[in-house]
Design a protein around this motif. Structure first.
Motif, PDB file in Angstrom:
ATOM      1  N   PRO A 198       2.432   6.066   8.127  1.00 42.69           N
ATOM      2  CA  PRO A 198       3.107   7.138   7.387  1.00 42.69           C
ATOM      3  C   PRO A 198       2.387   7.451   6.085  1.00 42.69           C
ATOM      4  O   PRO A 198       1.916   6.543   5.388  1.00 42.69           O
ATOM      5  N   LYS A 199       2.309   8.723   5.752  1.00 39.20           N
ATOM      6  CA  LYS A 199       1.643   9.143   4.506  1.00 39.20           C
ATOM      7  C   LYS A 199       2.535  10.115   3.744  1.00 39.20           C
ATOM      8  O   LYS A 199       3.426   9.729   3.023  1.00 39.20           O
TER       9      LYS A 199
ATOM     10  N   GLU B  46       3.017  11.479   9.892  1.00 41.58           N
ATOM     11  CA  GLU B  46       2.550  10.305  10.628  1.00 41.58           C
ATOM     12  C   GLU B  46       1.114  10.615  11.055  1.00 41.58           C
ATOM     13  O   GLU B  46       0.891  11.281  12.060  1.00 41.58           O
ATOM     14  N   SER B  47       0.155  10.118  10.268  1.00 40.84           N
ATOM     15  CA  SER B  47      -1.229  10.559  10.439  1.00 40.84           C
ATOM     16  C   SER B  47      -1.924   9.924  11.640  1.00 40.84           C
ATOM     17  O   SER B  47      -2.924  10.445  12.127  1.00 40.84           O
ATOM     18  N   PHE B  48      -1.404   8.803  12.144  1.00 40.85           N
ATOM     19  CA  PHE B  48      -2.034   8.167  13.300  1.00 40.85           C
ATOM     20  C   PHE B  48      -1.806   8.998  14.561  1.00 40.85           C
ATOM     21  O   PHE B  48      -2.714   9.189  15.364  1.00 40.85           O
TER      22      PHE B  48
ATOM     23  N   GLY C 220       0.794  -1.223   0.000  1.00 38.71           N
ATOM     24  CA  GLY C 220       0.000   0.000   0.000  1.00 38.71           C
ATOM     25  C   GLY C 220       0.825   1.270   0.000  1.00 38.71           C
ATOM     26  O   GLY C 220       0.609   2.141   0.848  1.00 38.71           O
ATOM     27  N   PRO C 221       1.770   1.438  -0.930  1.00 38.38           N
ATOM     28  CA  PRO C 221       2.519   2.699  -0.975  1.00 38.38           C
ATOM     29  C   PRO C 221       1.592   3.862  -1.301  1.00 38.38           C
ATOM     30  O   PRO C 221       0.644   3.708  -2.084  1.00 38.38           O
TER      31      PRO C 221
ATOM     32  N   SER D  19       3.274   2.634   3.261  1.00 45.84           N
ATOM     33  CA  SER D  19       2.383   2.923   4.396  1.00 45.84           C
ATOM     34  C   SER D  19       2.000   1.700   5.220  1.00 45.84           C
ATOM     35  O   SER D  19       2.093   1.711   6.451  1.00 45.84           O
ATOM     36  N   LEU D  20       1.564   0.630   4.564  1.00 43.38           N
ATOM     37  CA  LEU D  20       1.113  -0.532   5.327  1.00 43.38           C
ATOM     38  C   LEU D  20       2.268  -1.391   5.822  1.00 43.38           C
ATOM     39  O   LEU D  20       2.065  -2.303   6.627  1.00 43.38           O
TER      40      LEU D  20
END
Length: 353
Positions: free
Chosen positions: A271-272, A286-288, A224-225, A240-241
């Motif tokens: 990460p996005k 780092e969206s989390f 999932g890049p 990302s994943l």
């Protein structure tokens, strides 16, 4: 249509005809200076301001046309408050050499353009002659044209500098394109195809010339890049994943990687956005945990900026990050419906941190 509503329509047309007064693009800021890290450490980043929409444009001179003011009042009285164009769910963006900021916005289903030259906000929504954007994400500017990856249309759209569709790339070859990057040397467009877990490379004629990676967790493989960037002839990928950043050469050969899952600031559970500045600093969204994480070229964690919230310098599910002149960094603060800007306070170019 009754006479009053007819009058309102006429007034709106007149207002549109006389609304060419130059306006200045102004970043909304705060009275309190915000710095990272905080004292007693030496500050390295400062909050510059934020963009939210049409309300960032201000007239260069006070409005003296009282008839025009009355017309605005009358239109508001009859038709209700006049809505202004605002960001909804910004994903990422770029800034060009003239200071225009282009922001992909899935809530607006288009590209939102903050244009300080024309002094106005524009929203470009047309992807082809027959289709509008659905989920625009990655964006790059090549020459005078804009390239926008639309995840649900499964293609990259080419627009001219007026926002008019010119061509599409990758239809039938891309499954869910997200991030974009452009290599000036080869004139190749790199596309992160999240669903196929690959990076696909196209020339500007739209031909697929190469594919990098496959699904997996080994070096050079992806899960999932999302966002990508190119700097110093290297490809940086938000894998990302797999909770990491991968750095490869432009042919896809792995160079190094960093990042891990975890519960501490500096870890990368989600990460996005990804950018590299002129000083070699690597910025990861780092969206989390709602942070920008700053790393050096070795992948060593240097500094976090942010945290969850609505105040300046805080984020709510940030998405993309990009850089501009004068060490400026921009962040698409998605669920806060804004773009925030910061400046790196380096004392000497390339000194790092």
């Amino acid at each position: 249509m009754d006479k009053l509503h007819l009058l309102v329509v006429v007034l709106i047309l007149l207002l549109g005809a006389c609304s060419n007064q130059p306006k200045k693009l102004v970043y909304h800021t705060t009275t309190e200076q915000k710095l990272w890290p905080q004292a007693p450490d030496e500050p390295r980043f400062v909050f510059v301001g934020q963009l939210t929409g049409e309300n960032n444009f201000y007239a260069l001179a006070p409005e003296k046309n009282y008839l025009k003011k009355f017309a605005f009042w009358l239109v508001g009285l009859v038709a209700g408050e006049i809505e202004i164009e605002l960001l909804h769910r910004p994903q990422t963006g770029i800034v060009d050499g003239d200071g225009r900021v282009y922001v992909s916005d899935v809530g607006r289903r288009g590209l939102v353009v903050f244009d300080p030259i024309k002094g106005r906000l524009q929203v470009w929504q047309q992807a082809t002659a027959m289709k509008t954007f659905i989920t625009p994400i990655g964006v790059v500017k090549i020459g005078n044209d804009l390239f926008v990856a639309d995840a649900d249309l499964a293609m990259v759209v080419r627009l001219n500098n007026k926002g008019e569709p010119q061509a599409s790339i990758g239809y039938g070859q891309l499954e869910r394109p997200t991030g974009l990057a452009f290599d000036e040397t080869s004139q190749h467009l790199y596309v992160a195809d999240s669903k196929s877990h690959q990076i696909k490379i196209f020339n500007l004629a739209g031909d697929l010339v190469d594919t990098i990676g496959q699904k997996g967790s080994h070096a050079g493989e992806f899960n999932g890049p999302t966002f990508i960037t190119i700097a110093n002839q290297q490809l940086y990928v938000a894998d990302s994943l797999n909770a990491r950043i991968q750095i490869l050469d432009l042919g896809g050969k792995p160079i190094r990687q960093f990042g891990r899952r975890g519960k501490y600031i500096g870890d990368m559970p989600q990460p996005k956005g990804l950018a590299v500045d002129a000083n070699g600093l690597i910025y990861v969204i780092e969206s989390f945990f709602d942070h920008i994480l700053v790393f050096n070229q070795k992948g060593e964690f240097l500094l976090p900026i942010g945290g969850h919230g609505q105040q300046a310098g805080l984020f709510n599910h940030p998405s993309g990050v990009w850089t501009g002149k004068n060490n400026l960094i921009y962040v698409a603060d998605m669920m806060n419906s804004r773009v925030q800007s910061f400046q790196y306070l380096n004392k000497q170019q390339n000194e790092g941190m």
